[in-house]
Design an enzyme around this catalytic site. Structure first.
Site, mmCIF file in Angstrom:
data_model
loop_
_atom_site.group_PDB
_atom_site.id
_atom_site.type_symbol
_atom_site.label_atom_id
_atom_site.label_comp_id
_atom_site.label_asym_id
_atom_site.label_seq_id
_atom_site.Cartn_x
_atom_site.Cartn_y
_atom_site.Cartn_z
ATOM 1 N N ALA A 167 -15.917 24.241 -16.780
ATOM 2 C CA ALA A 167 -16.914 23.825 -17.766
ATOM 3 C C ALA A 167 -17.548 25.075 -18.365
ATOM 4 O O ALA A 167 -17.411 26.178 -17.836
ATOM 5 C CB ALA A 167 -17.981 22.941 -17.127
ATOM 6 N N LYS A 168 -18.219 24.903 -19.473
ATOM 7 C CA LYS A 168 -18.986 25.999 -20.082
ATOM 8 C C LYS A 168 -19.953 25.385 -21.076
ATOM 9 O O LYS A 168 -19.676 24.364 -21.690
ATOM 10 C CB LYS A 168 -18.065 26.975 -20.797
ATOM 11 C CG LYS A 168 -18.762 28.232 -21.314
ATOM 12 C CD LYS A 168 -19.284 29.108 -20.180
ATOM 13 C CE LYS A 168 -18.187 29.868 -19.493
ATOM 14 N NZ LYS A 168 -18.678 30.911 -18.558
ATOM 15 N N GLY A 169 -21.102 26.033 -21.218
ATOM 16 C CA GLY A 169 -22.095 25.532 -22.160
ATOM 17 C C GLY A 169 -22.858 26.676 -22.781
ATOM 18 O O GLY A 169 -22.746 27.831 -22.362
ATOM 19 N N VAL A 184 -19.166 21.722 -22.450
ATOM 20 C CA VAL A 184 -17.773 21.260 -22.442
ATOM 21 C C VAL A 184 -17.287 21.176 -21.007
ATOM 22 O O VAL A 184 -17.467 22.114 -20.222
ATOM 23 C CB VAL A 184 -16.868 22.205 -23.255
ATOM 24 C CG1 VAL A 184 -15.407 21.757 -23.165
ATOM 25 C CG2 VAL A 184 -17.318 22.260 -24.706
#
Length: 520
Positions: free
Chosen positions: A118-120, A73
């Site tokens: 962001a992050k994943g 994201v």
């Protein structure tokens, strides 16, 4: 409501609409009244720019294929490329990644880093995967994100159950795809591959830097504080170590097995040695063993939350027995819990500031990779420190006169209404001060010749000086206490500048919260 209507409402929910995302969104809504944010911009920031869902098939060691859902994201790219960690966990969801990406945006903006959030993550149980399977998972996940991540688009970093080896696999996979080495594609990688010194300790050390600064502003000597730390991993373990190094007493720490507590303080060297030998804190001798929930309610001055989200809630916030809560983890306090802490007068150092040491050193790593630079550990720690000192706010080279200068020269300086005093030095060592009152009493009244009177003969000792290394908060309290407007700044006795109380007030005001909006 009919079954059809219920289905219609359910269909209207966004894919990332989870309790954690709603917590992040509520915090955003609470902050809007304190900032002059355009309505259209605020509306845009309520949504991520991009949310990617992929599947990651890998061949297991036994020969069969398993497929794992995965996410990335990107919340906002307004300030620059997005930045955020990758986690491997059985409970990873799109909503969790979205909430964490939102918080990363606020964190980078707060620290003025040229990043968005962001992050994943991959939904898997990393403990059930072999090292070879983890490598296959990471490389395939990286391939699926080709076109999504990039050194100027989105830069991953380690997070839960990922580490520098994971980042090395991502860098290698991406570099093979583009045909040349791209160390700046990730941060948190091994130093040998372009990683940065101090990255491992950065988040935990940053937590203590923020705590130390807060204690300074509050007038609490950090060395006198009793601390409880939830978590004993990369963040909590380092934070506990840093607190003890600064003289504080750590009463309790915890990990997945539970917590250990000693009213007189823990021997952290022994605790670290035990964990290295046994893997967890379980059965550590000669202490009181408590659950993670009980640990949160132990009496202390500072409670450091360095474990998971949602630890302080409406249910237990009423029993927290601390003066200050430091959020070393992401989202450890619920909206309801935060409100209760506020009503009780318990200060909270928010996660977007307190645990920002990691992304700060990640930025340093990225800059070093882009410029093919290598900074030392001390350089990085100095750049990372949030402490401001007198030397940061003083006016250098204050235009002092030597002891051999004449009273007439001092009089010419003092003829300017903006000049209230002239500093006198002997080989750059501050020896005195000349004011208009000095000239009247020492030259004019006795009838001395101002051209032949040396300043060394009439200079009065300075009433007060500040050391260049003094914290700005301490300096401001000193100026307020003695009611001084301008004070000489010295370093090892040598004059290096002058500090104005007006300038200092403006400098410190940059750290103050904005005024509460008028509700009437």
């Amino acid at each position: 409501m009919t079954e059809l209507e219920e289905l219609s409402v359910e269909e209207q929910r966004l894919e990332w609409d989870t309790p954690l995302f709603r917590t992040a969104l509520t915090q955003f809504e609470q902050a809007i009244p304190y900032a002059e944010v355009n309505v259209s911009i605020a509306e845009r920031l309520r949504y991520p720019e991009r949310a990617v869902m992929v599947t990651v098939p890998i061949r297991r060691d036994e020969g069969h294929v398993d497929v794992f859902p995965a996410y990335r994201v990107q919340h906002s790219s307004v300030l620059g490329p997005t930045k955020g960690g990758i986690r491997y966990d059985p409970h990873v969801t799109l909503g969790e990644c979205t909430a964490l990406a939102v918080w990363m945006t606020w964190k980078c903006a707060l620290l003025r880093l040229p990043y968005g959030g962001a992050k994943g993550g991959v939904r898997c149980n990393p403990r059930e995967l072999s090292p070879r399977e983890l490598e296959r998972l990471t490389r395939r996940y990286t391939s699926e994100l080709r076109g999504v991540i990039g050194p100027q688009e989105d830069i991953p970093a380690p997070d839960m159950a990922t580490n520098e080896q994971t980042m090395a696999w991502i860098m290698d996979t991406y570099s093979m795809q583009v045909g040349h080495a791209v160390p700046e594609i990730v941060t948190g990688k091994p130093v040998a591959l372009g990683g940065s010194l101090f990255r491992h300790e950065a988040t935990g050390a940053g937590v203590v830097m923020v705590i130390e600064r807060a204690c300074g502003r509050l007038g609490w000597p950090l060395a006198e504080q009793r601390c409880v730390v939830q978590g004993f991993g990369n963040v909590g373990g380092i934070a506990a170590q840093e607190l003890v190094a600064k003289g504080a007493t750590v009463l309790a720490v915890s990990d997945i097995s539970g917590g250990i507590y000693s009213p007189s303080g823990l021997d952290l060297d022994a605790v670290r040695a035990w964990v290295a030998a046994h893997g967890t804190l379980e059965a550590f001798p000669d202490v009181q063993h408590v659950s993670n929930h009980e640990l949160l309610e132990l009496p202390c001055d500072i409670l450091v939350l360095a474990a998971l989200e949602g630890q302080l809630t409406a249910e237990n916030a009423v029993r927290i027995d601390a003066k200050l809560v430091a959020e070393g983890a992401n989202g450890p306090t619920t909206i309801e819990g935060d409100a209760i802490l506020g009503e009780r007068g318990i200060l909270v150092l928010p996660d977007v500031l307190t645990n920002a040491g990691g992304v700060t050193v990640s930025y340093f790593e990225w800059v070093q990779d882009l410029g093919r630079l290598f900074w030392t550990r001390d350089e990085i720690r100095a750049r990372m420190s949030t402490s401001q000192h007198v030397r940061d706010a003083m006016v250098p080279e204050p235009g002092a006169l030597d002891v051999t200068a004449s009273a007439q020269e001092a009089g010419e300086r003092l003829s300017d209404p903006a000049v209230r005093a002239v500093l006198v030095v002997d080989d750059n060592t501050l020896v005195g001060v000349i004011t208009r009152k000095t000239l009247v009493s020492q030259v004019v009244a006795p009838g001395r010749d101002p051209r032949g009177t040396k300043l060394g003969e009439i200079a009065e000792p300075p009433l007060f000086t500040l050391d260049a290394s003094m914290n700005l908060d301490e300096a401001f309290r000193a100026l307020e206490e003695h009611d001084f407007e301008r004070v000489p700044v010295v370093e090892d006795g040598r004059l290096v500048g002058i500090l104005s109380r007006t300038v200092l007030q403006r400098r410190l005001a940059e750290d103050e919260p904005p005024p509460v909006p008028d509700s009437g």
